[in-house]
Design an enzyme around this catalytic site. Structure first.
Site, PDB file in Angstrom:
ATOM      1  CG  ASP A  58      73.968  37.022 -27.993  1.00  0.00           C
ATOM      2  OD1 ASP A  58      73.868  35.781 -28.065  1.00  0.00           O
ATOM      3  OD2 ASP A  58      74.245  37.749 -28.964  1.00  0.00           O
ATOM      4  CE1 TYR A  95      67.839  24.353 -34.629  1.00  0.00           C
ATOM      5  CE2 TYR A  95      67.086  22.228 -35.441  1.00  0.00           C
ATOM      6  CZ  TYR A  95      67.006  23.257 -34.524  1.00  0.00           C
ATOM      7  OH  TYR A  95      66.091  23.184 -33.490  1.00  0.00           O
ATOM      8  CB  ALA A 135      62.677  32.183 -20.939  1.00  0.00           C
ATOM      9  CB  SER A 136      60.884  36.222 -24.670  1.00  0.00           C
ATOM     10  OG  SER A 136      61.222  35.881 -25.989  1.00  0.00           O
ATOM     11  NE  ARG A 137      60.476  33.595 -30.826  1.00  0.00           N
ATOM     12  CZ  ARG A 137      60.968  34.259 -31.852  1.00  0.00           C
ATOM     13  NH1 ARG A 137      60.581  35.505 -32.084  1.00  0.00           N
ATOM     14  NH2 ARG A 137      61.832  33.682 -32.666  1.00  0.00           N
ATOM     15  CB  ILE A 183      57.537  22.242 -31.169  1.00  0.00           C
ATOM     16  CG1 ILE A 183      58.252  20.977 -30.665  1.00  0.00           C
ATOM     17  CG2 ILE A 183      56.676  22.865 -30.072  1.00  0.00           C
ATOM     18  CD1 ILE A 183      57.378  19.889 -30.096  1.00  0.00           C
TER      19      ILE A 183
END
Ligand SMILES: NC(=O)c1ccc[n+]([C@@H]2O[C@H](COP(=O)([O-])OP(=O)(O)OC[C@H]3O[C@@H](n4cnc5c(N)ncnc54)[C@H](O)[C@@H]3O)[C@@H](O)[C@H]2O)c1
Length: 248
Positions: free
Chosen positions: A61, A153, A10-12, A186
């Site tokens: 993590d 991915y 959630a940091s960035r 995004i």
């Protein structure tokens, strides 16, 4: 009663936007990220508190089962109860199939797919006990189509969509809904993997119905919908949030 949410990674980027979006909608939050993101995570938590919400941070993590269990325990201890889990943490390391190593394949599957499973498993006993829960998994347009260099991915995000479907089947009986969003292109640090070449940017803008790239804030509304009681009878879904690129 105030709603509480855990958001991973959630940091960035998209995770930060979801944190600020849910805070603005009245949620108290537990935000997680990995050690190197400690300062950025604290900054995002400060922005959430500035909106008047309670916010705790947890360095964890999602690849490590013990970190996921600790996240659930610390969130419960800090917030009292948890209504919502947003599985947002993810990585993208571009590599063609020819160049892809088993290590990068495993790391991608471990963070992006196994991390979602491990966080779900860690949080679900509490939600089951309360007979209420909202789990929102951040998958990707890559689960629908993907692009060159993203085979691993795309496989990991397809796994998230499959896991979402079966989680919905298993957890519905406990009042827990499980849905996924599949963001398109995004503009975040991860998104920049697709956007360094101006011709690629122009291409994406051309083939997107809304003729623009997505911003992290574009993902917030759909996540907030799945996190809320407005979606009480919606589960097992994967919603494209891509400005119309998939069907172009
Ligand atoms: N940006 C895009 O175009 C896009 C498109 C579709 C889906 N997504 C998905 O959205 C989510 C957020 O991506 P973003 O674009 O904001 O990327 P980002 O790289 O800006 O943010 C990802 C966050 O996850 C954290 N993270 C990475 N590994 C972690 C781990 N093992 N444990 C805990 N946290 C970890 C990172 O530190 C970072 O804060 C990811 O799941 C990504 O796959 C992004």
């Amino acid at each position: 009663m105030t709603r509480h949410a855990i958001i991973t990674g959630a940091s960035r980027g998209i995770g930060r936007a979801i944190a600020l979006g849910l805070a603005g909608r009245g949620y108290d939050l537990a935000l997680t990220d990995i050690g190197p993101q400690e300062a950025t995570l604290a900054q995002t938590a400060g922005e959430v508190r500035a909106l008047g919400r309670r916010c705790i941070t947890i360095l964890a993590d999602v690849a490590k089962p013990e970190d996921c269990r600790r996240t659930a325990a610390e969130a419960l201890a800090g917030l009292g109860h948890v209504d919502v889990l947003v599985n947002n943490a993810g990585i993208l390391k571009l590599a063609s199939i020819e160049d892809l190593t088993p290590e990068v394949w495993d790391q991608t599957m471990t963070v992006n797919a196994r991390g979602v499973f491990q966080m779900t498993q860690a949080v679900m006993p509490h939600m089951r006990e309360r007979k209420y829960g909202r789990i929102v998994n951040i998958a990707s347009l890559a689960a629908r189509t993907g692009g060159p260099g993203q085979s691993h991915y795309a496989a990991s995000k397809s796994a998230v969509v499959g896991f979402t479907r079966v989680s919905s089947m298993e957890l519905g009986q406990y009042g827990i809904t499980v849905n996924a969003v599949c963001p398109g292109i995004i503009v975040t640090e991860m998104g920049m993997n697709n956007l360094r070449d101006p011709e690629r940017v122009a291409h994406f803008e051309r083939v997107t119905d809304l003729h623009r790239l997505g911003q992290p804030e574009d993902v917030v509304g759909p996540v907030a919908f799945f996190a809320s009681d407005d979606s009480a009878f919606v589960t097992g879904q994967a919603l494209n949030v891509d400005g119309g690129i998939f069907y172009s």
